[in-house]
Design a protein around this motif. Structure first.
Motif, short mmCIF file in Angstrom:
data_model
loop_
_atom_site.label_atom_id
_atom_site.label_comp_id
_atom_site.label_asym_id
_atom_site.label_seq_id
_atom_site.Cartn_x
_atom_site.Cartn_y
_atom_site.Cartn_z
N TYR A 78 4.90 -8.74 3.73
CA TYR A 78 3.67 -9.16 4.41
C TYR A 78 3.44 -8.20 5.56
O TYR A 78 4.34 -7.98 6.39
CB TYR A 78 3.83 -10.60 4.92
CG TYR A 78 2.58 -11.19 5.55
CD1 TYR A 78 1.59 -11.78 4.78
CD2 TYR A 78 2.40 -11.18 6.94
CE1 TYR A 78 0.45 -12.34 5.35
CE2 TYR A 78 1.27 -11.73 7.53
CZ TYR A 78 0.30 -12.31 6.72
OH TYR A 78 -0.82 -12.87 7.31
N ASN A 79 2.26 -7.60 5.59
CA ASN A 79 1.91 -6.69 6.68
C ASN A 79 0.42 -6.87 6.97
O ASN A 79 -0.22 -7.77 6.41
CB ASN A 79 2.27 -5.24 6.31
CG ASN A 79 1.60 -4.83 5.01
OD1 ASN A 79 0.50 -5.29 4.69
ND2 ASN A 79 2.26 -3.95 4.25
N GLU A 110 -6.14 -9.11 3.19
CA GLU A 110 -6.54 -9.57 1.86
C GLU A 110 -6.35 -11.07 1.71
O GLU A 110 -7.20 -11.79 1.17
CB GLU A 110 -5.75 -8.81 0.78
CG GLU A 110 -5.98 -7.30 0.78
CD GLU A 110 -7.45 -6.93 0.60
OE1 GLU A 110 -8.19 -7.68 -0.09
OE2 GLU A 110 -7.88 -5.90 1.17
N LEU A 111 -5.20 -11.57 2.17
CA LEU A 111 -4.91 -13.00 2.01
C LEU A 111 -5.83 -13.85 2.89
O LEU A 111 -6.32 -14.90 2.45
CB LEU A 111 -3.43 -13.27 2.35
CG LEU A 111 -2.98 -14.71 2.16
CD1 LEU A 111 -3.11 -15.16 0.70
CD2 LEU A 111 -1.52 -14.88 2.63
N ARG A 112 -6.07 -13.40 4.10
CA ARG A 112 -6.98 -14.13 5.00
C ARG A 112 -8.35 -14.28 4.34
O ARG A 112 -8.92 -15.37 4.27
CB ARG A 112 -7.05 -13.37 6.34
CG ARG A 112 -8.07 -13.73 7.35
CD ARG A 112 -8.36 -15.20 7.50
NE ARG A 112 -7.29 -16.04 7.98
CZ ARG A 112 -6.93 -17.20 7.41
NH1 ARG A 112 -7.53 -17.64 6.31
NH2 ARG A 112 -5.99 -17.95 7.89
N ALA A 155 -3.05 -14.95 11.09
CA ALA A 155 -2.70 -14.04 10.00
C ALA A 155 -1.94 -12.83 10.53
O ALA A 155 -1.12 -12.23 9.81
CB ALA A 155 -3.97 -13.60 9.28
N ALA A 156 -2.18 -12.47 11.80
CA ALA A 156 -1.51 -11.32 12.39
C ALA A 156 -0.17 -11.67 13.02
O ALA A 156 0.76 -10.84 13.05
CB ALA A 156 -2.42 -10.68 13.45
N LEU A 157 -0.02 -12.89 13.53
CA LEU A 157 1.20 -13.26 14.25
C LEU A 157 2.48 -12.99 13.46
O LEU A 157 3.46 -12.46 14.02
CB LEU A 157 1.15 -14.74 14.67
CG LEU A 157 0.27 -15.07 15.88
CD1 LEU A 157 0.10 -16.58 16.01
CD2 LEU A 157 0.90 -14.52 17.16
N GLN A 211 -1.92 -8.67 17.70
CA GLN A 211 -2.28 -7.26 17.51
C GLN A 211 -2.51 -6.99 16.01
O GLN A 211 -1.71 -7.42 15.18
CB GLN A 211 -1.17 -6.34 18.03
CG GLN A 211 -1.07 -6.26 19.54
CD GLN A 211 -0.45 -7.49 20.17
OE1 GLN A 211 0.15 -8.31 19.49
NE2 GLN A 211 -0.62 -7.65 21.48
N GLY A 212 -3.58 -6.30 15.69
CA GLY A 212 -3.92 -6.02 14.29
C GLY A 212 -4.97 -6.98 13.75
O GLY A 212 -5.52 -6.75 12.67
#
Ligand code: HEM
Ligand code: MG
Length: 330
Positions: A159-160, A166-168, A196-198, A244-245
């Protein structure tokens, strides 16, 4: 009087957090867990009280200590949650459902705990189903299996941020097409992208460097999302972080804030702000959402609301966004 927010810790590097002072223990009867794998994990390791009830200061200290969450993100999420679902008189918040352990709840019934649907908890979660479809709190194996196909398709098994984007987007599309009550307005538009970023920033072992940084393996993901447990010997992130991201996730597949009027009929509505307009979110959160919960506070309640509203404003960290005072200034 609620204390001022804790500052950042003095040491903000990586360190072993799955240590002998913080052994994992399964929740005992009466212990409360909720929809947040981060807070649940901290409670099951004793960084938070194991019963799942804590003050905002305890939560900020715990997310910093256990996960190296950055101070502003910790303050913003915590005081926002506290105003929505905490007991602001007793200065206590449940990380799950409503409980007498947060004290007498008055006026109204606002100290519901973090699990309350439509306050902080919301739709299109990555590993929990929408409230309309069933249990919004429990880990859902089917959704994790779906997530794992995205790990494989877009992340080489990890997961990155690419997988998150894509999943979000996919989870939002699923909810739009199947949940007539789907809501992605205001805070939920912000938290859906943040959550989703955490995991990319805070669930990855802090000793990972180079190409391994920001890559969450499947076993570790399962450990956090399902068991609320640090992978054995886990080191927290190497620097303070949070969402972040999230900006990359947003721009990869932008979705405007809005809500369904019947399944498949998504209506854009930015009246509560969004991740694209944090100042509008803040202003509407204070003037609309919090005022609806507390129309006419007096005494200690009013004082504590004003203090917590001030903490939310400070966490925003945007001097160009005017502070608002729905209950007057003290
Ligand atoms: C989800 C609150 C800190 C990771 C949630 C949800 C809430 C919440 C209410 C449920 C939203 C939903 O999906 O419906 C908070 C608060 C925090 C906090 C008040 C205080 C600082 C953290 C930390 C982490 C984390 C430190 C990671 C280390 C997550 C993740 C989800 C989530 C990954 C999404 C779960 C999913 O979609 O299946 N959080 N959280 N949170 N939180 Fe937290
Ligand atoms: Mg949810």
């Amino acid at each position: 009087v609620p204390p001022n927010p804790p500052g950042p810790p003095s040491f903000t590097g990586t360190k072993l957090v799955d240590d002998s002072d913080h052994p994992w223990q399964a929740p005992q009867s009466g212990d409360i867990r909720g929809p947040c794998p981060g807070l649940n994990t901290l409670a099951s390791h004793g960084y938070l009280p194991r019963n799942g009830v804590a003050s905002p200061s305890q939560i900020i200290t715990a997310v910093q200590e256990g996960f190296n969450m950055d101070n502003a993100a910790a303050r913003g999420a915590t005081y926002t949650a506290h105003l929505l679902v905490g007991n602001v008189v007793a200065d206590l918040l449940s990380i799950g459902g409503k409980t007498p352990l947060t004290g007498r709840d008055f006026p109204g019934e606002n100290a519901t705990g973090i699990s309350e649907h439509g306050r902080f908890e919301g739709d299109a979660s990555l590993t929990r189903v929408d409230d309309f479809h069933g249990d919004r709190i429990a880990f859902d194996q089917g959704l994790f299996d779906q997530a794992s196909t995205f790990f494989n398709r877009f992340g080489n098994g990890f997961y990155n941020i690419t997988v998150a984007a894509e999943l979000r987007f996919h989870r939002i599309q699923q909810s739009i097409s199947t949940n007539p009550e789907f809501n992605l307005m205001g805070l939920r538009h912000i938290s859906a992208y943040g959550e989703a970023a955490l995991p990319v920033n805070l669930f990855v072992d802090g000793r990972k460097t180079g190409a391994e940084k920001g890559q969450l393996d499947m076993d570790s993901a399962l450990s956090f999302f399902k068991d609320f447990r640090f992978p054995s010997g886990f080191f927290r992130a190497a620097e303070p972080g949070g969402a972040q991201g999230a900006d990359v996730i947003v721009t990869t597949h932008p979705v405007s804030p809005g809500r369904n009027e019947g399944a498949g009929n998504y209506v854009v509505d930015d009246s509560l702000g969004s991740v694209l307009d944090p100042c509008k979110f803040y202003t509407q959160f204070v003037n609309v959402t919090v005022r609806d919960l507390y129309p006419n506070p007096r005494g200690v309640l009013r004082r504590n609301l004003n203090l917590n509203l001030g903490f939310v404003y400070e966490a925003l960290g945007d001097p160009s966004c005017p502070q608002v005072f729905p209950y007057g200034q003290d």
